[in-house]
Design a protein around this motif. Structure first.
Motif, PDB file in Angstrom:
ATOM      1  N   GLU A   1       0.837  -1.204   0.000  1.00  0.00           N
ATOM      2  CA  GLU A   1       0.000   0.000   0.000  1.00  0.00           C
ATOM      3  C   GLU A   1       0.868   1.249   0.000  1.00  0.00           C
ATOM      4  O   GLU A   1       0.608   2.216  -0.716  1.00  0.00           O
TER       5      GLU A   1
ATOM      6  N   ALA B   1       2.457   1.769  -3.285  1.00  0.00           N
ATOM      7  CA  ALA B   1       1.525   2.099  -4.362  1.00  0.00           C
ATOM      8  C   ALA B   1       0.924   3.491  -4.215  1.00  0.00           C
ATOM      9  O   ALA B   1       0.330   4.011  -5.150  1.00  0.00           O
TER      10      ALA B   1
ATOM     11  N   LYS C   1      -9.113  -5.542  -2.689  1.00  0.00           N
ATOM     12  CA  LYS C   1      -8.049  -4.703  -2.137  1.00  0.00           C
ATOM     13  C   LYS C   1      -7.660  -3.631  -3.159  1.00  0.00           C
ATOM     14  O   LYS C   1      -7.121  -3.959  -4.223  1.00  0.00           O
TER      15      LYS C   1
ATOM     16  N   VAL D   1      -5.291  -1.652  -3.337  1.00  0.00           N
ATOM     17  CA  VAL D   1      -3.864  -1.567  -3.669  1.00  0.00           C
ATOM     18  C   VAL D   1      -3.558  -2.353  -4.930  1.00  0.00           C
ATOM     19  O   VAL D   1      -2.963  -1.846  -5.881  1.00  0.00           O
ATOM     20  N   TYR D   2      -3.970  -3.634  -4.928  1.00  0.00           N
ATOM     21  CA  TYR D   2      -3.584  -4.514  -6.020  1.00  0.00           C
ATOM     22  C   TYR D   2      -4.316  -4.141  -7.303  1.00  0.00           C
ATOM     23  O   TYR D   2      -3.735  -4.175  -8.391  1.00  0.00           O
TER      24      TYR D   2
ATOM     25  N   VAL E   1      -2.590  -0.977  -8.567  1.00  0.00           N
ATOM     26  CA  VAL E   1      -1.279  -1.231  -9.156  1.00  0.00           C
ATOM     27  C   VAL E   1      -1.439  -1.920 -10.509  1.00  0.00           C
ATOM     28  O   VAL E   1      -0.708  -1.630 -11.460  1.00  0.00           O
TER      29      VAL E   1
END
Lengths: 347, 302
Positions: A340, A343, B78, B80-81, B84
């Motif tokens: 996190e 990113a 999530k 984040v993933y 990304v």
């Protein structure tokens, strides 16, 4: 010098072996010790001496990662190896999966050689039984450019100092970043964080990201970026980075800030599937010879656990200031947190 | 492993004995199995393994072999993933477009040349392919770095007073480095699609009064574009999986999906989640390759 010591030892051992072979020839021929370890931890001088002394054949398998150790150990429930060397935070999983067995210290007389800081390492004790014996250690220190700092920085807070914005590099490693931040924040147990502590660490690391030029990926990568210039501070991956940098002409210092730093210890443990536990204990005993410790420090630049002078000679005098790694509450959660942070875009 | 032993035991007597037709037939089957079966096995088994892994789950640091979509749900849940992943797709697209533009210009200029010079230049432009990829990243870093060539040049010329940190450890550095590394992969297919255009078509265009610009717009470009796009998609696939370049030159903005997959292995020991992320990446690569296949087939019919 020390090599010669080993050679004399080897010769003496060999003579002993000849005598032993004359009396019990059948036993000496069959013994084999299967070692799973990192390069540098089973070098010729002491392997040869051990073979000569015990009459056993040592079969070494080198590993490149913790993953590989676990893969090899789980594949056969430890049947394929007798002794392994691995770092302290892996022991929770090793014992959970019943891949290793407790060590009987009464069979390791050289355990008396252990320096005080390594006699009572909680990360390798389970049910009050020791499951491993400390062998080599190091830290996650702070490395700084001496041209910028006349005195070593006193606190990890220097990595949050606006003044060094863009001149800081840190290693790309979730657990090391989180534990070091926990130490800075003064948490008692950096390996079992509460939700509130997780949140605080996240905020703190995000705050730092503005100042960090890059998260480097490995030993050489960190050294190469630092040596390219424009870097004053580095959260280091380990002691050897300092001499590597000096070799490249950068005058750096290495320090353990007042909050302490992460320490790691590679320990020898006996596999659950060891064929000959006696022989495995004999190996660990041999690893605690002072000469072996001296050799480890001189050759690898890491600390050893038996010879304080050899540690002092390479500047590793701070074992008591380190917090030795333990298995954290959840690696997955720490990785998620770190991902996190990486990113999240900052200014 | 078994296939391998079959192959060797089958190949042995073939040289020495004089076998009956039936035995020869059997041996041919065994040999064919080895030739086709072994590579298939070596490719399909690992793929199948991580596909299976992606449906398992880790509980308390131990892999539990059940069938669950939890990892895929996690990926979607999530941010984040997900974030990304989208960011990495975007990065790879930009690299692909950059490679398409610059690759086309270079390939076109080389293609317009006559005789030996043409192939010599083509060879020169693809020579970087023979260089190690890590070496290229380090080379780019020593050009763009703080004490790098670019800064040295700018300071020497007097455009800068002190070395700048603007060229390295940011998104721009990632794009420049990736474009440089992957450009040769774009140049070759683009050159080939230009090469396939029959000279008579251009002659016809000129005969009918088309100016060079018109010929390019109406003949060369439409005929070479599909092949060029296929080349760009190929670059996109390469860029999508590349997590080392962003890591090494991207600084604190260098986090990509490949690195997120990487992070699930090692100490994290979350292989099932890592496998699920890898399956997501593989599926997107397959989609891109399918798109490339459709485009190239479409072009061939024309």
């Amino acid at each position: 010098m020390h090599r010669r010591d080993f050679m004399t030892g080897a010769a003496a051992g060999l003579a002993g072996l000849l005598v032993a072979a004359a009396t019990v020839p059948a036993m000496a021929a069959a013994k084999e010790l299967r070692v799973l370890t990192w390069e540098g931890y089973a070098d010729e001088p002491w392997v040869k001496a051990f073979e000569a002394r015990t009459g056993a054949k040592v079969k070494i398998t080198y590993t490149g990662s913790v993953d590989e150790i676990f893969a090899k150990m789980t594949a056969s429930k430890g049947e394929d190896f007798d002794v392994i060397a691995i770092e302290t935070s892996s022991y929770k999983r090793l014992t959970q999966e019943k891949l290793i067995q407790p060590v009987d210290l009464s069979k390791i007389p050289n355990a008396a050689n252990l320096l005080p800081a390594f006699r009572d390492v909680s990360a390798i004790m389970f049910d009050d039984k020791p499951y491993a014996v400390p062998f080599a250690w190091g830290s996650i220190p702070l490395i700084y450019d001496k041209a910028v700092f006349a005195q070593p920085p006193a606190s990890w807070n220097v990595l949050w100092d606006e003044q060094y914005k863009g001149r800081i590099i840190a290693m790309d490693d979730a657990n090391n970043a989180i534990v070091t931040t926990a130490l800075l924040l003064g948490y008692k147990d950096p390996f079992n964080l509460t939700d509130a502590q997780f949140a605080e660490i996240k905020a703190k690391l995000l705050d730092q990201k503005r100042f960090v030029s890059t998260y480097y990926a490995g030993f050489d990568d960190g050294v190469s970026i630092f040596a390219q210039g424009g870097v004053d501070l580095m959260m280091s991956m380990g002691e050897p980075q300092a001499p590597m940098l000096r070799k490249k002409g950068v005058d750096v210092g290495l320090t353990i800030p007042q909050e302490g730093a992460i320490g790691w210890i590679d320990c020898w443990a006996i596999s659950a599937g060891a064929r000959d536990p006696e022989l495995a204990h004999a190996w660990i005993d041999a690893m605690l010879e002072k000469q072996v410790g001296t050799y480890i420090s001189e050759k690898t630049g890491y600390g050893n656990t038996t010879n304080a002078e050899a540690n002092a000679a390479i500047g590793l005098t701070y074992a008591d200031k380190l917090v030795f790694l333990q298995a954290p509450e959840s690696f997955a959660r720490r990785i998620d947190l770190w991902n996190e942070i990486k990113a999240t875009p900052v200014e | 492993m078994t296939d391998l032993s079959l192959a060797t035991s089958g190949a042995g007597p073939m040289i020495t004995g004089t076998p009956s037709p039936r035995r020869r037939q059997a041996r041919r089957i065994v040999l064919r199995l080895a030739v086709y079966g072994l590579p298939a096995l070596l490719i399909l088994v690992p793929l199948a393994t991580f596909l299976v892994y992606s449906f398992w789950i880790t509980v308390d640091g131990q892999v539990v072999q059940t069938f669950t979509l939890a990892n895929y749900i996690d990926f979607l849940a999530k941010p984040v993933y997900r974030g990304v992943f989208v960011g990495t797709l975007w990065l790879a697209s930009i690299v692909a477009v950059t490679s398409l533009i610059f690759g086309y210009i270079i390939a076109y200029l080389v293609w317009r040349l006559e005789g030996r010079l043409r192939y010599l230049l083509l060879l020169l432009s693809v020579i970087p392919l023979a260089m190690n990829y890590i070496v290229k990243i380090y080379a780019m870093r020593s050009i763009l770095g703080y004490n790098g060539f670019l800064n040295w040049l700018l300071v020497t010329v007097g455009l800068l007073e002190a070395p700048s940190k603007q060229f390295i450890f940011n998104q721009t550095a990632v794009m420049i480095t990736m474009a440089v590394i992957y450009l040769p992969y774009a140049i070759l297919p683009i050159f080939l699609s230009l090469e396939r255009i029959s000279p008579s078509l251009m002659a016809a265009s000129a005969d009918l009064g088309g100016r060079p610009g018109q010929t390019f717009r109406n003949v060369v470009l439409p005929l070479s574009l599909p092949g060029s796009i296929v080349g760009a998609l190929f670059v996109m696939v390469l860029a999508l999986g590349d997590y080392l370049t962003p890591q090494m030159v991207g600084g604190n903005q260098g986090f990509t999906f490949g690195r997120a997959i990487w992070s699930q292995f090692g100490m994290a020991f979350n292989w099932p989640f890592g496998a699920a992320l890898a399956v997501v990446l593989l599926l997107s690569v397959v989609l891109i390759i399918l798109a490339a296949a459709v485009i190239s087939r479409h072009a061939r019919v024309k």
